[in-house]
Design an enzyme around this catalytic site. Structure first.
Site, short mmCIF file in Angstrom:
data_model
loop_
_atom_site.label_atom_id
_atom_site.label_comp_id
_atom_site.label_asym_id
_atom_site.label_seq_id
_atom_site.Cartn_x
_atom_site.Cartn_y
_atom_site.Cartn_z
N GLU A 1 -15.64 -2.56 49.54
CA GLU A 1 -15.98 -4.18 49.34
C GLU A 1 -14.69 -4.90 49.02
OE1 GLU A 1 -19.44 -5.97 46.86
OE2 GLU A 1 -17.63 -5.48 45.58
N ASP B 1 -25.88 -8.87 44.82
CA ASP B 1 -25.71 -8.92 46.29
C ASP B 1 -26.16 -9.93 47.00
OD1 ASP B 1 -24.22 -6.45 46.30
OD2 ASP B 1 -25.89 -5.46 47.66
#
Length: 380
Positions: free
Chosen positions: A67, A259
């Site tokens: 990420e 998220d």
């Protein structure tokens, strides 16, 4: 007809629309870059490694994640910092790229700063950002010798993401039937914040010709999916969701938490690049309305219906940043105040700064008109 920056060749500078001077906007963006990549230990998340590598550290978990590495590459290409981009990409290829086992061709989602892997599993949000950043690097700077043949690397990665498992080994990252991105390859559910239809539209231009129809359909499927995964009143999305949009509460991830913040930002950038989808505009209007009477210090974990838990938000700066970036799509009465709140908020400091400041920097890029599509250039 939807028309965004790809068609018009122009990017909104929302900060300038609100009256901030171009020189001040440039200074703020440069200040944010320096804080993340060159600053002191209170703000920095990027660390050089040896003579030609570097990594972004998740300062809350003390690991290096696909990420963050893919985010760092996207930041670097947008800021025209090929030196930093190449360092991050070389570290990624050296330590994270898997050549054996069922996940060969993917990247290990978590490593220690010395390169040792915490896991041999991949996370699809990293792969899609790697591919997009590599295409932009190819178009902005041109390709060199491997692994800096950026365009070829992007196409190979996307080929793996779609066709993995056709030989009986491993699983693809997108479901071949419904064309939705998976949370991890070997599962049958999704993460709404992984859905980047604006990336898929560009993959449909630059991926392998045989796969371009899939990517175009994936963009449409993701926009449709967000309309059923986000709550019809609050606009909030769960961290995990089934393919029919229902929250998937596996391990407690069926609620609005870290998220989920990215959904609003993704809708904003999709609108900027490819024009407004009124269904998605309605979602971010609802999100901005939900948070309009809440201060960042009071942000919580919520059910997608908006019921608060006692658990505070881990990343309040990241949440206010994504709500601001949503203003690229929103026409709510709260759009301006969301942007002004971001402008008046500094980079986060401390152990949890990594995720917040990644979302903060993307919002600064997008709202200043500097989060751009880099198209192929004619070269002599």
């Amino acid at each position: 007809m939807r028309e965004g920056a790809l068609a018009k060749g122009m990017y909104r500078n929302v900060f300038a629309e609100l009256g901030y001077a171009e020189e001040e906007i440039d200074a703020r963006l440069q200040e944010a870059w320096e804080g993340l990549f060159e600053g002191n230990e209170h703000t920095r998340i990027y660390y050089p490694a040896g003579d030609d590598m570097g990594y972004l550290l998740d300062t809350g978990n003390l690991d290096v994640r696909t990420e963050g590495m893919s985010y760092g590459m996207m930041m670097a290409v947008q800021m025209d910092r090929r030196d930093v981009f190449d360092r991050i990409w070389k570290w990624t290829r050296t330590y994270m790229y898997m050549t054996e086992g069922e996940n060969a061709g993917y990247f290990a989602w978590s490593c220690l700063p010395d390169g040792r892997r915490n896991s041999n599993g991949p996370a699809p949000d990293g792969e899609e950002y790697f591919a997009m950043a590599l295409f932009f690097a190819s178009h902005r700077w041109g390709d060199r010798e491997p692994p800096f043949d950026y365009g070829a690397q992007a196409r190979e990665l996307l080929r793996t993401c779609l066709h993995k498992g056709e030989d009986g080994v491993g699983q693809p990252m997108w479901d071949p039937g419904n064309k939705l991105i998976k949370f991890i390859p070997n599962c049958d559910f999704s993460d709404p914040s992984y859905h980047l239809p604006h990336f898929y539209e560009l993959f449909a231009l630059w991926a392998d010709p045989d796969d371009r129809k899939f990517w175009k359909e994936a963009a449409a499927a993701s926009r449709d999916y967000l309309t059923i995964a986000c709550h019809p009143v609050t606009g909030l999305a769960p961290e995990y969701a089934h393919y029919d949009g229902r929250p998937n509460d596996e391990r407690g991830y069926g609620h609005f938490f870290s998220d989920s913040y990215r959904v609003a930002a993704n809708i904003g950038l999709d609108a900027e690049w490819f024009g407004i989808d009124e269904r998605l505009r309605a979602i971010v209007n609802r999100i901005q309305a939900f948070f309009a009477d809440k201060e960042p210090a009071d942000y919580r974990r919520y059910t997608i219906a908006g019921e608060p838990f006692d658990e505070p938000a881990l990343h309040p700066v990241g949440l206010l940043a994504t709500n601001a970036m949503a203003s690229l799509a929103a026409d709510s009465p709260h759009a301006r105040s969301c942007v002004e709140r971001l402008w008046n908020t500094p980079l986060r400091q401390g152990d949890r700064r990594y995720y917040d400041n990644c979302l903060y920097f993307f919002a600064m890029l997008a709202l200043s008109g500097r989060y751009r599509i880099w198209m192929p250039q004619a070269r002599s």
